[in-house]
Motif scaffolding. Structure first.
Motif, PDB file in Angstrom:
ATOM      1  N   LEU A 314       0.823  -1.205   0.000  1.00 12.52           N
ATOM      2  CA  LEU A 314       0.000   0.000   0.000  1.00 12.52           C
ATOM      3  C   LEU A 314       0.861   1.260   0.000  1.00 12.52           C
ATOM      4  O   LEU A 314       0.552   2.248  -0.683  1.00 12.52           O
ATOM      5  N   GLU A 315       1.949   1.245   0.744  1.00 12.83           N
ATOM      6  CA  GLU A 315       2.842   2.412   0.814  1.00 12.83           C
ATOM      7  C   GLU A 315       3.437   2.745  -0.551  1.00 12.83           C
ATOM      8  O   GLU A 315       3.721   3.917  -0.843  1.00 12.83           O
ATOM      9  N   ARG A 316       3.636   1.736  -1.390  1.00 10.65           N
ATOM     10  CA  ARG A 316       4.202   1.975  -2.729  1.00 10.65           C
ATOM     11  C   ARG A 316       3.343   2.924  -3.545  1.00 10.65           C
ATOM     12  O   ARG A 316       3.846   3.597  -4.464  1.00 10.65           O
ATOM     13  N   VAL A 317       2.033   2.969  -3.263  1.00 13.73           N
ATOM     14  CA  VAL A 317       1.129   3.760  -4.100  1.00 13.73           C
ATOM     15  C   VAL A 317       0.500   4.911  -3.323  1.00 13.73           C
ATOM     16  O   VAL A 317      -0.498   5.493  -3.768  1.00 13.73           O
ATOM     17  N   GLY A 318       1.047   5.243  -2.166  1.00 13.32           N
ATOM     18  CA  GLY A 318       0.545   6.393  -1.434  1.00 13.32           C
ATOM     19  C   GLY A 318      -0.649   6.111  -0.554  1.00 13.32           C
ATOM     20  O   GLY A 318      -1.479   7.014  -0.331  1.00 13.32           O
ATOM     21  N   LEU A 319      -0.750   4.894  -0.038  1.00 19.07           N
ATOM     22  CA  LEU A 319      -1.816   4.536   0.890  1.00 19.07           C
ATOM     23  C   LEU A 319      -1.187   4.037   2.185  1.00 19.07           C
ATOM     24  O   LEU A 319      -0.084   3.492   2.185  1.00 19.07           O
ATOM     25  N   ARG A 320      -1.898   4.220   3.292  1.00 18.01           N
ATOM     26  CA  ARG A 320      -1.378   3.733   4.571  1.00 18.01           C
ATOM     27  C   ARG A 320      -2.408   2.835   5.240  1.00 18.01           C
ATOM     28  O   ARG A 320      -3.601   3.154   5.283  1.00 18.01           O
ATOM     29  N   LEU A 321      -1.949   1.722   5.726  1.00 12.73           N
ATOM     30  CA  LEU A 321      -2.819   0.773   6.412  1.00 12.73           C
ATOM     31  C   LEU A 321      -3.194   1.326   7.779  1.00 12.73           C
ATOM     32  O   LEU A 321      -2.321   1.691   8.575  1.00 12.73           O
ATOM     33  N   THR A 322      -4.485   1.404   8.058  1.00 12.27           N
ATOM     34  CA  THR A 322      -4.955   2.015   9.298  1.00 12.27           C
ATOM     35  C   THR A 322      -5.673   1.050  10.227  1.00 12.27           C
ATOM     36  O   THR A 322      -5.813   1.334  11.421  1.00 12.27           O
ATOM     37  N   GLN A 323      -6.131  -0.073   9.701  1.00  8.70           N
ATOM     38  CA  GLN A 323      -6.925  -0.969  10.531  1.00  8.70           C
ATOM     39  C   GLN A 323      -6.847  -2.391   9.990  1.00  8.70           C
ATOM     40  O   GLN A 323      -6.883  -2.604   8.773  1.00  8.70           O
ATOM     41  N   VAL A 324      -6.728  -3.368  10.883  1.00 10.86           N
ATOM     42  CA  VAL A 324      -6.730  -4.783  10.519  1.00 10.86           C
ATOM     43  C   VAL A 324      -7.669  -5.498  11.477  1.00 10.86           C
ATOM     44  O   VAL A 324      -7.446  -5.489  12.695  1.00 10.86           O
ATOM     45  N   VAL A 325      -8.724  -6.090  10.932  1.00 12.88           N
ATOM     46  CA  VAL A 325      -9.731  -6.763  11.760  1.00 12.88           C
ATOM     47  C   VAL A 325      -9.893  -8.203  11.262  1.00 12.88           C
ATOM     48  O   VAL A 325     -10.287  -8.427  10.105  1.00 12.88           O
ATOM     49  N   GLY A 326      -9.591  -9.142  12.116  1.00 10.84           N
ATOM     50  CA  GLY A 326      -9.744 -10.540  11.740  1.00 10.84           C
ATOM     51  C   GLY A 326     -11.176 -11.018  11.883  1.00 10.84           C
ATOM     52  O   GLY A 326     -11.933 -10.520  12.726  1.00 10.84           O
ATOM     53  N   THR A 327     -11.581 -11.971  11.042  1.00  9.23           N
ATOM     54  CA  THR A 327     -12.876 -12.636  11.158  1.00  9.23           C
ATOM     55  C   THR A 327     -12.620 -14.137  11.003  1.00  9.23           C
ATOM     56  O   THR A 327     -11.506 -14.546  10.673  1.00  9.23           O
ATOM     57  N   PRO A 328     -13.634 -14.979  11.210  1.00 11.12           N
ATOM     58  CA  PRO A 328     -13.425 -16.413  11.024  1.00 11.12           C
ATOM     59  C   PRO A 328     -13.046 -16.818   9.595  1.00 11.12           C
ATOM     60  O   PRO A 328     -12.585 -17.932   9.374  1.00 11.12           O
ATOM     61  N   THR A 329     -13.236 -15.910   8.650  1.00  7.07           N
ATOM     62  CA  THR A 329     -12.873 -16.229   7.269  1.00  7.07           C
ATOM     63  C   THR A 329     -11.817 -15.235   6.769  1.00  7.07           C
ATOM     64  O   THR A 329     -10.622 -15.481   6.899  1.00  7.07           O
ATOM     65  N   LEU A 330     -12.248 -14.115   6.232  1.00 11.71           N
ATOM     66  CA  LEU A 330     -11.316 -13.126   5.667  1.00 11.71           C
ATOM     67  C   LEU A 330     -10.951 -12.072   6.713  1.00 11.71           C
ATOM     68  O   LEU A 330     -11.653 -11.867   7.695  1.00 11.71           O
ATOM     69  N   THR A 331      -9.830 -11.411   6.455  1.00 13.88           N
ATOM     70  CA  THR A 331      -9.402 -10.285   7.289  1.00 13.88           C
ATOM     71  C   THR A 331      -9.805  -8.985   6.599  1.00 13.88           C
ATOM     72  O   THR A 331      -9.703  -8.854   5.378  1.00 13.88           O
ATOM     73  N   VAL A 332     -10.303  -8.041   7.389  1.00 12.80           N
ATOM     74  CA  VAL A 332     -10.673  -6.720   6.879  1.00 12.80           C
ATOM     75  C   VAL A 332      -9.491  -5.782   7.107  1.00 12.80           C
ATOM     76  O   VAL A 332      -9.041  -5.595   8.239  1.00 12.80           O
ATOM     77  N   LEU A 333      -8.965  -5.198   6.023  1.00 14.22           N
ATOM     78  CA  LEU A 333      -7.855  -4.243   6.120  1.00 14.22           C
ATOM     79  C   LEU A 333      -8.320  -2.909   5.532  1.00 14.22           C
ATOM     80  O   LEU A 333      -8.767  -2.857   4.389  1.00 14.22           O
ATOM     81  N   GLU A 334      -8.200  -1.858   6.311  1.00 14.91           N
ATOM     82  CA  GLU A 334      -8.605  -0.526   5.842  1.00 14.91           C
ATOM     83  C   GLU A 334      -7.370   0.321   5.571  1.00 14.91           C
ATOM     84  O   GLU A 334      -6.380   0.266   6.317  1.00 14.91           O
ATOM     85  N   ALA A 335      -7.418   1.088   4.484  1.00 14.92           N
ATOM     86  CA  ALA A 335      -6.309   1.992   4.152  1.00 14.92           C
ATOM     87  C   ALA A 335      -6.869   3.353   3.747  1.00 14.92           C
ATOM     88  O   ALA A 335      -7.948   3.447   3.156  1.00 14.92           O
ATOM     89  N   LEU A 336      -6.100   4.391   4.071  1.00 16.05           N
ATOM     90  CA  LEU A 336      -6.460   5.767   3.718  1.00 16.05           C
ATOM     91  C   LEU A 336      -5.322   6.379   2.891  1.00 16.05           C
ATOM     92  O   LEU A 336      -4.173   5.908   2.961  1.00 16.05           O
ATOM     93  N   PRO A 337      -5.643   7.416   2.114  1.00 16.77           N
ATOM     94  CA  PRO A 337      -4.569   8.113   1.410  1.00 16.77           C
ATOM     95  C   PRO A 337      -3.529   8.647   2.377  1.00 16.77           C
ATOM     96  O   PRO A 337      -3.875   9.199   3.426  1.00 16.77           O
ATOM     97  N   ALA A 338      -2.269   8.468   2.064  1.00 18.27           N
ATOM     98  CA  ALA A 338      -1.193   8.915   2.935  1.00 18.27           C
ATOM     99  C   ALA A 338      -0.993  10.427   2.791  1.00 18.27           C
ATOM    100  O   ALA A 338      -1.152  10.989   1.702  1.00 18.27           O
ATOM    101  N   GLY A 339      -0.656  11.070   3.907  1.00 17.62           N
ATOM    102  CA  GLY A 339      -0.311  12.487   3.862  1.00 17.62           C
ATOM    103  C   GLY A 339      -1.501  13.411   3.832  1.00 17.62           C
ATOM    104  O   GLY A 339      -2.627  13.074   3.659  1.00 17.62           O
TER     105      GLY A 339
END
Length: 339
Positions: A314-339
């Motif tokens: 994500l950092e390569r394209v100007g995004l920053r990871l802000t949240q990681v939430v696990g579930t019994p199946t998939l993980t939810v990852l949230e990213a916002l524009p950096a800067g």
């Protein structure tokens, strides 16, 4: 000096035999293709009856069902007469959590797995080596198999919808752009759950051609725009949220970055990106992501990633990871524009 005699750990040997079994997965998928669980909804039936309806050879079907019954999938209640078990129930097409279409038996995939040695020697996907074109191009040229992959995704989406919709505040979005959303099964379920949200379904033209029927069946057609296109070229602009569900693992880091870069270009400064992925955990802990990672390696040359690896991508394209939430199946990852 005599060689030391090794202790025979019989349970370990038996367990290894179970893990190395290639018969059960093929037999299970063949039974799903024949719709055997659907034929048993009304109660036990003889193999002769099942074979007549399914178009199978009675003797061959008997041997297949006995093998599956030995694993707890179906049960032989009388001689050559079978019924459903708890394990077989979700293989019914009418089951609310039906997994029938997720157990596909595609010749193209089987041939690719037969050439996994090529991948292990070269690092390149066996699918392209066997078929002379990459996975995505092959599906575009083989609509029947593409449809079965869409059916597989819809089947898996039933489980994903149960596990991830409550793990993130989706109602915050006025408009959610589903990039690579297939025929819209997941987005339709999300829009049904959150009636104030509007959707934009974006995927390749031959993929989204099947979306109107899916959206209409869910009753969300009026709240969802279908946009054909290519995420490697551009992505619909101006969404409040952007969703990539199990998209990035289909590609290597460079191609994944190209997709993410186009998403970043389409985002407003206040837009959010949500990734739904099977994230690799550290160590020896079992997680389906570790199996899916090998699957991606063989078919597409893609990769599942750890949360840290995703953050760097994500950092390569100007995004920053802000949240990681696990579930019994998939993980939810949230990213916002950096800067």
């Amino acid at each position: 000096m005599a060689a030391t005699r090794q202790h025979l750990d019989l349970p370990a040997v038996i367990r290894l035999g179970e893990l190395g079994d290639q018969i059960t997965p093929f037999a299970l998928r063949a039974a799903c293709d024949l719709r055997i669980a659907d034929l048993l909804v009304g109660g036990p039936r003889t193999v002769a009856e099942l074979a007549g309806t399914a178009g199978a050879h009675p003797g061959a079907l008997l041997r297949l069902l006995r093998a599956l019954a030995a694993r707890g999938i179906f049960t032989e209640v009388a001689d050559a007469t079978f019924a459903l078990t708890a394990l077989a129930e979700p293989l019914r097409g009418d089951h609310p959590m039906s997994l029938r279409d997720s157990f596909t038996l595609l010749d193209s995939d089987v041939r690719a797995w037969g050439a996994i040695g090529h991948t292990l020697r070269t690092g390149d996907p066996a699918f392209a080596y066997v078929h002379g074109q990459d996975y995505w191009a092959y599906l575009a040229d083989h609509p029947q198999e593409s449809t079965r992959v869409d059916d597989w995704m819809r089947s898996v989406n039933r489980l994903h919808l149960r596990t991830v919709l409550g793990a993130y505040p989706w109602r915050r979005f006025g408009t959610l752009v589903d990039v690579g959303g297939g025929t819209g099964g997941f987005l339709a379920g999300l829009l049904t759950r959150f009636p104030a949200v509007r959707g934009v379904l974006f995927d390749l033209p031959h993929v989204v051609s099947g979306a109107p029927e899916v959206l209409a069946e869910a009753g969300v057609s009026e709240r969802c725009e279908v946009v054909p296109g290519d995420a490697f070229a551009e992505v619909p602009a101006g969404g409040d949220g952007y969703l990539l569900k199990t998209v990035l693992p289909g590609f290597d880091d460079d191609d994944a970055a190209r997709i993410l870069g186009n998403v970043r270009s389409a985002m407003r400064p206040d837009s959010r990106l949500v990734l739904l992925e099977a994230v690799l955990p550290p160590g020896d802990a079992f997680d389906m992501a570790k199996l899916f990672d090998v699957h991606a390696m063989v078919l597409t040359g893609g990769a599942h990633r750890s949360a840290d690896e995703t953050a760097r991508l994500l950092e390569r394209v100007g995004l920053r990871l802000t949240q990681v939430v696990g579930t019994p199946t998939l993980t939810v990852l949230e990213a916002l524009p950096a800067g």
